[in-house]
Design a protein around this motif. Sequence first.
Motif, PDB file in Angstrom:
ATOM      1  N   LEU A  57       0.824  -1.238   0.550  1.00 62.93           N
ATOM      2  CA  LEU A  57      -0.550   0.440  -0.035  1.00 62.93           C
ATOM      3  C   LEU A  57       1.006   0.936   0.383  1.00 62.93           C
ATOM      4  N   ARG A  58       1.835   0.832   1.452  1.00 62.75           N
ATOM      5  CA  ARG A  58       2.854   2.415   0.673  1.00 62.75           C
ATOM      6  C   ARG A  58       3.994   2.411  -0.622  1.00 62.75           C
ATOM      7  N   ARG A  59       3.530   1.576  -1.220  1.00 58.00           N
ATOM      8  CA  ARG A  59       4.696   1.348  -2.755  1.00 58.00           C
ATOM      9  C   ARG A  59       3.374   2.050  -3.496  1.00 58.00           C
TER      10      ARG A  59
ATOM     11  N   TRP B  17      13.046   9.743   1.113  1.00 54.85           N
ATOM     12  CA  TRP B  17      14.761   9.074   0.595  1.00 54.85           C
ATOM     13  C   TRP B  17      14.270   8.139   1.967  1.00 54.85           C
ATOM     14  N   ARG B  18      14.237   8.435   2.859  1.00 55.57           N
ATOM     15  CA  ARG B  18      14.246   7.513   3.968  1.00 55.57           C
ATOM     16  C   ARG B  18      13.283   6.396   3.806  1.00 55.57           C
ATOM     17  N   ASP B  19      12.268   6.663   3.463  1.00 48.93           N
ATOM     18  CA  ASP B  19      11.025   5.754   3.321  1.00 48.93           C
ATOM     19  C   ASP B  19      10.711   5.146   2.087  1.00 48.93           C
ATOM     20  N   LEU B  20      11.922   5.397   1.252  1.00 47.61           N
ATOM     21  CA  LEU B  20      12.340   4.660   0.109  1.00 47.61           C
ATOM     22  C   LEU B  20      13.346   3.469   0.253  1.00 47.61           C
TER      23      LEU B  20
ATOM     24  N   ASP C 136      16.646  14.153  12.188  1.00 49.50           N
ATOM     25  CA  ASP C 136      17.650  12.259  12.260  1.00 49.50           C
ATOM     26  C   ASP C 136      16.047  11.872  11.703  1.00 49.50           C
ATOM     27  N   TRP C 137      15.213  10.484  12.082  1.00 49.12           N
ATOM     28  CA  TRP C 137      14.606   9.859  11.904  1.00 49.12           C
ATOM     29  C   TRP C 137      13.239  10.503  12.767  1.00 49.12           C
ATOM     30  N   ASN C 138      13.751  10.682  13.153  1.00 49.65           N
ATOM     31  CA  ASN C 138      11.822  11.720  14.062  1.00 49.65           C
ATOM     32  C   ASN C 138      12.553  13.135  13.549  1.00 49.65           C
ATOM     33  N   ASP C 139      11.280  13.101  12.632  1.00 49.06           N
ATOM     34  CA  ASP C 139      11.061  14.808  11.787  1.00 49.06           C
ATOM     35  C   ASP C 139      11.180  15.752  11.948  1.00 49.06           C
ATOM     36  N   GLY C 140      10.738  15.441  13.784  1.00 50.25           N
ATOM     37  CA  GLY C 140       9.996  16.276  14.521  1.00 50.25           C
ATOM     38  C   GLY C 140      11.590  16.473  15.382  1.00 50.25           C
TER      39      GLY C 140
ATOM     40  N   LYS D 254       1.627  11.307  17.934  1.00 48.05           N
ATOM     41  CA  LYS D 254       2.483  10.675  17.437  1.00 48.05           C
ATOM     42  C   LYS D 254       3.981  11.056  17.718  1.00 48.05           C
ATOM     43  N   GLU D 255       5.213  12.049  17.379  1.00 49.41           N
ATOM     44  CA  GLU D 255       7.064  11.676  17.361  1.00 49.41           C
ATOM     45  C   GLU D 255       6.939  12.452  18.889  1.00 49.41           C
ATOM     46  N   ASN D 256       5.643  13.057  20.254  1.00 49.23           N
ATOM     47  CA  ASN D 256       6.502  13.009  21.228  1.00 49.23           C
ATOM     48  C   ASN D 256       5.440  11.710  21.924  1.00 49.23           C
TER      49      ASN D 256
ATOM     50  N   MET E 106       2.551   5.455  21.075  1.00 53.22           N
ATOM     51  CA  MET E 106       3.511   4.621  21.011  1.00 53.22           C
ATOM     52  C   MET E 106       3.403   4.221  18.906  1.00 53.22           C
ATOM     53  N   PHE E 107       5.403   4.771  19.118  1.00 54.37           N
ATOM     54  CA  PHE E 107       4.928   5.440  17.440  1.00 54.37           C
ATOM     55  C   PHE E 107       6.200   3.218  17.022  1.00 54.37           C
ATOM     56  N   SER E 108       4.703   3.272  16.114  1.00 50.71           N
ATOM     57  CA  SER E 108       5.072   1.651  15.553  1.00 50.71           C
ATOM     58  C   SER E 108       6.527   1.285  15.038  1.00 50.71           C
TER      59      SER E 108
ATOM     60  N   PRO F 165      -1.167   0.146  12.959  1.00 52.50           N
ATOM     61  CA  PRO F 165      -0.962   1.819  12.563  1.00 52.50           C
ATOM     62  C   PRO F 165       0.578   2.595  12.361  1.00 52.50           C
ATOM     63  N   GLU F 166       0.215   3.365  12.765  1.00 53.81           N
ATOM     64  CA  GLU F 166       1.919   4.483  12.562  1.00 53.81           C
ATOM     65  C   GLU F 166       2.061   4.618  13.941  1.00 53.81           C
ATOM     66  N   TYR F 167       1.485   5.173  15.158  1.00 50.81           N
ATOM     67  CA  TYR F 167       1.443   5.083  15.944  1.00 50.81           C
ATOM     68  C   TYR F 167       0.148   4.546  17.350  1.00 50.81           C
TER      69      TYR F 167
ATOM     70  N   TYR G 229      -2.482   1.912   8.207  1.00 52.48           N
ATOM     71  CA  TYR G 229      -2.286   1.851   6.479  1.00 52.48           C
ATOM     72  C   TYR G 229      -0.787   2.453   6.421  1.00 52.48           C
ATOM     73  N   LEU G 230      -0.849   3.561   6.031  1.00 48.70           N
ATOM     74  CA  LEU G 230       0.563   3.739   5.226  1.00 48.70           C
ATOM     75  C   LEU G 230       1.832   3.969   6.457  1.00 48.70           C
ATOM     76  N   THR G 231       2.439   3.363   6.797  1.00 48.61           N
ATOM     77  CA  THR G 231       3.857   3.180   7.780  1.00 48.61           C
ATOM     78  C   THR G 231       5.096   2.500   8.188  1.00 48.61           C
ATOM     79  N   GLY G 232       5.619   3.054   7.843  1.00 54.56           N
ATOM     80  CA  GLY G 232       6.911   2.303   7.371  1.00 54.56           C
ATOM     81  C   GLY G 232       7.283   1.550   8.535  1.00 54.56           C
ATOM     82  N   SER G 233       6.499   1.094   9.522  1.00 50.94           N
ATOM     83  CA  SER G 233       6.270   0.063  10.728  1.00 50.94           C
ATOM     84  C   SER G 233       6.402  -1.945  10.755  1.00 50.94           C
TER      85      SER G 233
HETATM   86  C1  G1P Z   1       6.938   8.694   9.360  1.00 52.40           C
HETATM   87  C2  G1P Z   1       7.620   9.030   8.742  1.00 52.40           C
HETATM   88  C3  G1P Z   1       9.467   8.118   8.355  1.00 52.40           C
HETATM   89  C4  G1P Z   1       9.415   9.262  10.063  1.00 52.40           C
HETATM   90  C5  G1P Z   1       8.803   8.942  10.796  1.00 52.40           C
HETATM   91  C6  G1P Z   1       9.089   9.162  12.351  1.00 52.40           C
HETATM   92  O1  G1P Z   1       6.972   7.164   9.955  1.00 52.40           O
HETATM   93  O2  G1P Z   1       7.387   7.688   7.480  1.00 52.40           O
HETATM   94  O3  G1P Z   1       9.661   8.505   7.395  1.00 52.40           O
HETATM   95  O4  G1P Z   1      11.071   8.490  10.315  1.00 52.40           O
HETATM   96  O5  G1P Z   1       7.578   9.088  10.802  1.00 52.40           O
HETATM   97  O6  G1P Z   1       9.253  11.347  12.405  1.00 52.40           O
HETATM   98  P1  G1P Z   1       6.110   5.533   9.142  1.00 52.40           P
HETATM   99  O7  G1P Z   1       4.601   6.260   9.207  1.00 52.40           O
HETATM  100  O8  G1P Z   1       6.574   5.754   8.106  1.00 52.40           O
HETATM  101  O9  G1P Z   1       5.805   4.924  10.876  1.00 52.40           O
END
Ligand code: G1P
Length: 916
Positions: free
Chosen positions: A361-363, A382-385, A532-536, A740-742, A745-747, A790-792, A803-807
Amino acid sequence: MRGWILVERNEIKGWKFTGKNGEFRLPQPDRSSFLYFPLVNEGGMMSSITPKLHGQATSGHNTFLTPPLSVEDLHNSRASRNFWVYVEGKGAWSAAGNSAKQNADFYQDNADESELEAGLLWHRVTRSNKELGVSAEITSFVPCGEDKVELTKVVLTNTGAEKITLTSTAAIPLYARSADDLRDHRHVTSLLNRVYTSPFGIEVQPALSFDERGHRVNHTSYGVFGAEENGSGPVGFFPVQEEFIGEGGSLDWPEAVVLNSKPAIYSEAELEGYEALGGLRFAETVLNPGESHSYIIVLAIEGERIDVPVLMQKFGTAAAFDAKLEENKSFWNDKVNTVEFQTGEHDVDQWMKWVTLQPVLRRLYGNSFLPYHDYGRGGRGWRDLWQDCLALLIMEPEEVRSLLLNNYAGVRIDGSNATIIGSQPGEFIADRNNIPRVWMDHGAWPFLTTMLYLDQSGDLDFLLQEQIYFRDVFMNRAQKRDTSWDAEAGSSLRTASGEVYTGTILEHILLQNLVPFFNVGEHNNILLEGADWNDGLDMAADRGESVTFTSFYASNLLDIARLLRDLKERKGLSTVELAEEMTVLFDSLGEGVDYTSVSGKHEQLERYYAAAPNKVSGVRVALDIDKVAADLERKANWLFEHLRSNEWVQAEDGGGWFNGYYNNDGERVEGEFPGGVRMTLTGQVFPLLGHAAAPEQIPNIINAVEKNLLDDKIGYRLNSRFGGIQQNLGRAFGFAFGHKENGAMFSHMTVMYGNALYKRGYVKEGRKVLDSLYQLSADFATSRMYPGIPEYINEQGRGMYTYLTGSASWLLLTMVTEVFGVKGKLGDLLLQPKLVQEQFDNNGQAGIKTIFAGRELEVVYTSTNRSAYGEYQIQGVTLNGTPVVLQHSLEGVIIPRAVLNALSADKRHLLEVELA
Ligand code: G1P
């Protein structure tokens, strides 16, 4: 008081799996908000649908068929795919559940009953109203293939004791333009609409696509068409929204339906301007008790005017609908069943099917086009790619080699990379917004993904293949602008004589990992730069340091050194050819830099920047492979020592953990402070995942995570409560705590934590982490989400950004390579199971089906004496019934690739593994 006062609500029943391909049922789905389901195909149709048929249908940022929306619109907007039924003598009813009357009745006894049933990738809601004696079964899907269409079948049934007379009207707003126009001339752009009616429905082809930089003739066409089960089309049309709803009316109580008015248009017509509607009036029909009548609705987006007869012949009959639905189910089942788990935990196996779907789905959607993903214009970062490739390596391995190769074309000569990714593979675009920004983690991921590829395939030649570099106005990791560059100069790096320069993939990887080594802050950790990984964490670009990614880069350096030694051994390579300018980065080949000196590192980096100022000479040098490897090891080992001794946070209870960051004031972020403990999970994950955390440090880290980050209600938090908005660290801390990023539980980070624990041999602990993800997601009464990860999970326990999460990629990867221990080792197959007792079924078996070496393998582990993890070892392996001579390694049992290569590629092969 913090948080919310929770209103006592009736007990809510969750979904239950009903089949073998992830099918599930959920009673009363409209009693939960924010639910949506993806419907999509490879041809670019991207839809989402809710239990009340809300959601959107689009093929891209500029081509929305329905109005673009955000998750709040799912309950607040009245514009949805609606299907109205006027019951003679009783009035209007929405088969989708979207009417003012049904909303008013929602808390009353006469509310509709509804049930959702869904599978890969189809969606069915059944809704009935006792008082009216009518029910509707509505099935929706986007057929696999290249057509940008979405199909719906509505079956109305007389559930009462008396004959009823029904008049049906489909009403789907045709927005037909770019998402930008929602807040940029929404009304003016409706004036561009050209609306056409024809025997099966309504089509809109706006005259121009609106863009004040230059309006262009529009070609894209959008349509809503329909037919009854007997093939006949609508009897009339409501193509103009304002006429359909009537003066003072609205889409959830439209005059045309409520008063059962006759449509004004019965035949082919052309109209201009106005917000359009796919309003289709069907002929009146009489149903005896128990009788049903059905309708097919087709939504379509095409590049030019739609050939309606062809479209309707292909999709618009009940027979075509049923056939396409079956075809679609097989398509998605096959796709997802590339990897299958069979354990003692049946529900987890089914749930994993939805997780397995998620990387695909993410693709297809990128990070946009689902209701929570109300940002971006398609595409991924880039990171998600790179990380999405992790799962694709397991699910769609044939395609990955070229994907990886293409992605490397985005690397700059300063080790940073392009962040705007074009639509063609390997196409990277200069940032026209001119935001000078570098995400410091970006350089670390490609090697991780590439290493997985090399392990799965043994394709070491990949490292020696050549690729171009990206170039734009930014140089020296966006610290400087190249005034000589302009867009006409092109985005490929050139040599002094103007030729496009190419270097090996190995060279790209070395640059990505070596430049950061020298780019350190005042505590000698790698600078945080843009985040870094944490966009926040985006407000510490001057003095911030990411200690945790310093660990990641350090581990990469060591692993690259090992890979170089493999290259020497397996390919007989004694030198590596690199751009001559890079020699300074291998400082120990020359005078050597004192790594404890921050300024010494900076001077060396400046020397490199000066040597390769957004161009290179084109001359290559051949460096001794052993010396290069030794240089990398020297750097890695220095970093490990530095991290272990300087970045370990000593806790008062005698334990400790790794500090992950320094803020923009140069202060250490983590520790036990008077205001409370400040700790991040990210800070622990990368030292654990690689080699930075020393074995004796691991139990302390685990204890600290359990103590400071585990919350019974929402699982492992991304960070503890810092308090305050941390303007010297990043916007994440502006978010409410637990979101979310604070501190949610960020998967993604939790899965990586689980993966790291398995890798380091902490299986019981890793299992606890992965299990928490399943438990949190599958507890519908709290998470209110369909199966998947979920993303989180937010402070209330709700599953967010579904659905759309790198986890999902990481979870799938962890299940295959760590839990089941089916993994590559430079092309050979290593079996290293880390299954715990609960995962074996009643027969003591746990199985996985996956692809390796281009062969479909079914690996079945049998635990003969039911011993726990740690107590069992591989006793014997048979391949298609024949015993395999075991090659033990430190980690497990190796099956040489040659053995697998000798197998037929056309059928599935069975590896039976005995554990005792
Ligand atoms: C999302 C972004 C990922 C980033 C993360 C934390 O995570 O896609 O690039 O590193 O937030 O900011 P995802 O939804 O893929 O789990």
